[in-house]
Design a protein around this motif. Structure first.
Motif, mmCIF file in Angstrom:
data_model
loop_
_atom_site.group_PDB
_atom_site.id
_atom_site.type_symbol
_atom_site.label_atom_id
_atom_site.label_comp_id
_atom_site.label_asym_id
_atom_site.label_seq_id
_atom_site.Cartn_x
_atom_site.Cartn_y
_atom_site.Cartn_z
ATOM 1 N N ARG A 132 -37.577 -23.689 -36.215
ATOM 2 C CA ARG A 132 -38.613 -23.415 -35.215
ATOM 3 C C ARG A 132 -38.015 -22.612 -34.053
ATOM 4 N N LYS A 135 -37.147 -19.096 -35.132
ATOM 5 C CA LYS A 135 -38.356 -18.296 -35.252
ATOM 6 C C LYS A 135 -38.765 -17.773 -33.870
ATOM 7 N N ALA A 139 -38.556 -13.742 -32.787
ATOM 8 C CA ALA A 139 -39.896 -13.147 -32.722
ATOM 9 C C ALA A 139 -39.881 -11.948 -31.779
#
Lengths: 168, 184
Positions: A132, A135, A139
């Protein structure tokens, strides 16, 4: 995030399925010995003794220990083997008398499941959290859109135009 | 403030549970092992007696409360509890539903007899030379005392000597209530 959680749950279920199959394979009753000569009786006694903890020693199996209780336990294993019992039946007998403590490898049931699965559950949670975070870090940042300007009234507009024309 | 979702709560509860177990493990006494044989049917015993007589068969005493005390002449703690055992037997000797046996553990006949002559004796003893009885009862060492109810179920296991408060509690909280239970 839901995808990530679903993946984690899938991973855990797969692990538990594989693991329980592996364990059930381990706990499949062994066929009773057809003939027990002194050599294979000794080998089998050793094999079972090495999986059982000496109840009165420090981290020794009953095969390694010379304590009287360990010697007596080895004799009982031998007698039970001669009576046709399998290794699993003999281990189950000792567990019924002394509890899970007596076996070096705890059984996969009850609170022991947490012992077996705990590290993997924690690993899965750690992986989910790490994924998580990764990510988020990787991003692409969205292009910043200019904030919409507040409408200007007629006086302000006139002033801007005057100032612009004075620059010419 | 981020939204607090249900899975956050489960995760927190799970982690709290793991930490609680770990914390409990830190303060537990590693020498105390939970007895697993309590509330289980007492394994059958057929054993020779220390003195002359017929072998003892436990199932002959169904319908009675049986106290089994595992002891040895080399055991120091057994010496400490011995006078309490004599007192226990004396206290219930008139009760026809009370039976008490000593199980002589990892010992020699002549040493066991000498021990009883020195410290006194008012109940019967059986011999467990090969450790078959003691292993069948999950005994780690001596002294250990078991109380079996009228239905033949092990209801109490005392690891260590029966003396002082342990003696009083054994009588008041275990033996007397079991003697008062009806036989069904």
């Amino acid at each position: 995030m839901i995808k990530l959680l679903a993946l984690t749950v899938l991973f855990l279920l797969t692990f538990l399925l594989l693991f329980s199959q592996n364990l059930s394979a381990q706990t499949t009753p062994e066929p009773p010995p057809l003939s027990m000569n002194e050599d294979n009786l000794q080998t089998k006694t050793k094999e079972i003794s090495q999986t059982l903890r000496c109840a009165v020693c420090q981290s020794e199996s009953i095969w390694e220990s010379n304590a009287t209780l360990a010697i007596q336990m080895r004799d009982i294993i031998r007698e039970r083997l001669l009576a046709g019992e399998t290794g699993d039946e003999i281990r189950a007998y000792f567990v019924s008398r002394y509890g899970d403590y007596i076996v070096f490898k705890p059984r996969f049931r009850g609170i022991n499941m947490l012992l077996w699965g705990g590290p993997f559950i924690l690993l899965a949670i750690g992986m989910a959290v790490l994924l998580r975070k990764l990510k988020k870090w990787t991003a692409r940042p969205e292009k910043e859109k200019p904030e919409p300007l507040a409408p200007i009234d007629e006086t302000q507009r006139q002033r801007i135009e005057d100032e612009l024309s004075s620059l010419k | 403030m981020k939204e607090f979702r249900a899975w956050h709560l489960f995760l927190l509860m799970g982690l709290f549970g793991l930490f609680f177990l770990f914390y409990q493990g830190l303060w537990g006494d590693p020498t105390v092992l939970p007895p697993v044989i309590i509330e289980e049917p007492a394994p059958e015993i057929l054993a020779p007696v220390l003195y002359e007589g017929e072998p003892i068969r436990l199932s002959d005493h169904l319908g009675k409360v049986v106290v089994l005390n595992f002891w040895a002449s080399w055991c120091q703690e057994c010496k400490l509890e011995h006078r309490f055992l004599l007192a226990l037997k004396k206290r219930f000797e008139d009760n026809p539903n009370f039976v008490m046996y000593g199980v002589n553990y990892q010992d020699k006949d002549h040493l066991a007899k000498a021990y009883l002559e020195e410290h006194g004796n008012n109940f019967e003893h059986m011999i467990d030379m090969k450790g078959i009885i003691s292993i069948d009862y999950g005994v780690y060492g001596v002294p250990e005392t078991f109380v079996i109810d009228k239905k033949g179920i092990i209801r109490h296991k005392q690891i260590g000597p029966v003396m002082g408060d342990v003696y009083s509690e054994l009588i008041e909280k275990v033996i007397e209530p079991l003697l008062n239970e009806p036989v069904t």
